[in-house]
Design a protein around this motif. Structure first.
Motif, PDB file in Angstrom:
ATOM      1  N   MET A  73       0.824  -1.206   0.000  1.00 43.68           N
ATOM      2  CA  MET A  73       0.000   0.000   0.000  1.00 43.68           C
ATOM      3  C   MET A  73       0.858   1.256   0.000  1.00 43.68           C
ATOM      4  N   MET A  74       1.887   1.261   0.851  1.00 42.98           N
ATOM      5  CA  MET A  74       2.734   2.443   0.959  1.00 42.98           C
ATOM      6  C   MET A  74       3.545   2.666  -0.306  1.00 42.98           C
ATOM      7  N   ASN A  75       4.106   1.600  -0.877  1.00 45.55           N
ATOM      8  CA  ASN A  75       4.879   1.756  -2.099  1.00 45.55           C
ATOM      9  C   ASN A  75       4.015   2.308  -3.223  1.00 45.55           C
ATOM     10  N   ARG A  76       2.803   1.795  -3.348  1.00 41.22           N
ATOM     11  CA  ARG A  76       1.894   2.281  -4.390  1.00 41.22           C
ATOM     12  C   ARG A  76       1.588   3.762  -4.197  1.00 41.22           C
ATOM     13  N   PHE A  77       1.312   4.150  -2.946  1.00 34.51           N
ATOM     14  CA  PHE A  77       0.912   5.528  -2.657  1.00 34.51           C
ATOM     15  C   PHE A  77       2.088   6.500  -2.773  1.00 34.51           C
ATOM     16  N   LEU A  78       3.259   6.095  -2.308  1.00 33.63           N
ATOM     17  CA  LEU A  78       4.386   7.022  -2.226  1.00 33.63           C
ATOM     18  C   LEU A  78       5.152   7.198  -3.524  1.00 33.63           C
ATOM     19  N   LEU A  79       5.136   6.173  -4.375  1.00 32.47           N
ATOM     20  CA  LEU A  79       5.880   6.303  -5.611  1.00 32.47           C
ATOM     21  C   LEU A  79       5.275   7.374  -6.499  1.00 32.47           C
ATOM     22  N   PRO A  80       6.104   8.136  -7.189  1.00 33.95           N
ATOM     23  CA  PRO A  80       5.573   9.180  -8.082  1.00 33.95           C
ATOM     24  C   PRO A  80       4.643   8.581  -9.135  1.00 33.95           C
ATOM     25  N   ASN A  81       3.623   9.329  -9.492  1.00 34.86           N
ATOM     26  CA  ASN A  81       2.717   8.875 -10.530  1.00 34.86           C
ATOM     27  C   ASN A  81       3.466   8.753 -11.857  1.00 34.86           C
ATOM     28  N   PRO A  82       3.163   7.683 -12.633  1.00 35.36           N
ATOM     29  CA  PRO A  82       3.886   7.517 -13.907  1.00 35.36           C
ATOM     30  C   PRO A  82       3.541   8.648 -14.865  1.00 35.36           C
TER      31      PRO A  82
END
Length: 333
Positions: A324-333
């Motif tokens: 969940m955190m990786n999905r939320f924190l990574l910059p949007n493509p």
């Protein structure tokens, strides 16, 4: 409300030690070596000396903040899940763990400590994740230093602990959260009690460094409190009295809640039923009210729920939380 009752509730760490402090037993500590892949260092900032754990990693900074009366080693088990994408750091709040203490525990002071850690490590901007009381630091830092904070994650921390709904629930707890005297007799006794009470069937090795860090060893092998009584009183008093200012936060936010707040699977059926009744009476409405407020005050906040209790969800739902955190924190493509 007893001291242990109040101190235990937001973090089980504060209820694990006997009241009489003594020096650590060097030989006992030397017999074990922390295998976590982090550097252990200290930084001086804002009049205190703070213990910092640095896992390294590539990418933007992710700073993990622990709960009240607790330890940054609670993140030893989950931090490696982020190091391929982030530079991961955690630190012991003033008065906690190996960090020195101070007189003030206001949200502004704690936020200044956080910014001081960033400055000491050369971090210009960071993502923040806070468990329990750590929600206070990340809220205050995002509000007071908006140019320094990228995104924030509440780890069962989307609660304003100053809300009378929470304070009033403490006096109605149906069980004692204080471990029995024999559990404070030695490190092994404490670990056995903690695992059997909070996480029966769990993997002790995943929590080993954490359990060791929250249980101060006395020269006679018993355990002593960290933070000490005076520090704990100041920190907990501020926690129950200073209202969060969500409205000042501009950073994107994710709030992850544990499915239940209090759970002791190792208890007998009568105690389990009493805990469930307390949860329904107090924490279920408090959680609902907290989520209503955070949705209102933090437009666009994402909410999620994972398995486990406030005390163990970081271990029980480690992989789900990391995803969940990786999905939320990574910059949007």
């Amino acid at each position: 409300m007893t001291r242990y009752l109040a101190l235990c509730f937001l973090s089980f760490a504060a209820c694990t030690r006997a009241e009489n402090a003594a020096e650590d037993n060097p030989s006992a500590l030397a017999a074990w070596s922390d295998v976590a892949k982090h550097q252990d260092r200290f930084v001086e900032t804002n009049g205190v000396r703070l213990n910092v754990l640095d896992w390294g990693g590539s990418g933007p900074a992710l700073i993990l903040i622990h709960g009240y009366g607790d330890s940054p080693h609670v993140y030893d088990d989950i931090a490696p899940a982020f190091t391929d994408r982030f530079h991961v750091v955690a630190y012991a709040r003033r008065g906690h763990g190996k960090s020195s203490s101070g007189e003030s525990f206001t949200n502004a002071t704690l936020a200044a400590d956080l910014i001081g850690v960033m400055d000491s490590l050369g971090i210009a901007k960071a993502n923040l994740a806070g468990w329990s009381m750590g929600g206070n630091e990340i809220t205050a830092a995002a509000g007071l230093y908006p140019d320094r904070i990228e995104k924030i994650v509440y780890l069962d921390a989307g609660y304003d602990w100053s809300d009378p709904m929470f304070g009033g629930s403490l006096g109605d707890l149906p069980i004692s959260l204080d471990p029995p005297a024999e559990a404070r007799g030695s490190l092994d006794a404490f670990k056995s009690w903690w695992m059997s009470t909070w996480w029966p069937g769990g993997d002790t090795m995943r929590a080993e460094s954490y359990l060791r860090d929250i249980s101060g060893l006395n020269a006679d092998g018993t355990l002593h409190p960290v933070p000490d009584s005076a520090t704990a009183s100041r920190a907990f008093g501020t926690l129950l009295s200073e209202r969060r200012e969500y409205g000042k936060v501009k950073a994107p936010a994710l709030a992850i809640y544990s499915e239940v707040f209090l759970s002791q699977p190792g208890k007998d059926s009568a105690s389990t039923a009493a805990i469930t009744a307390w949860e329904s009476k107090h924490l279920t409405p408090f959680r609902a009210a907290s989520q209503t407020r955070i949705r209102k005050d933090l437009p666009g906040v994402e909410l999620a729920t994972v398995r486990g209790s406030h005390m163990t969800f970081i271990f029980v739902s480690r992989d789900t939380i990391a995803a969940m955190m990786n999905r939320f924190l990574l910059p949007n493509p």
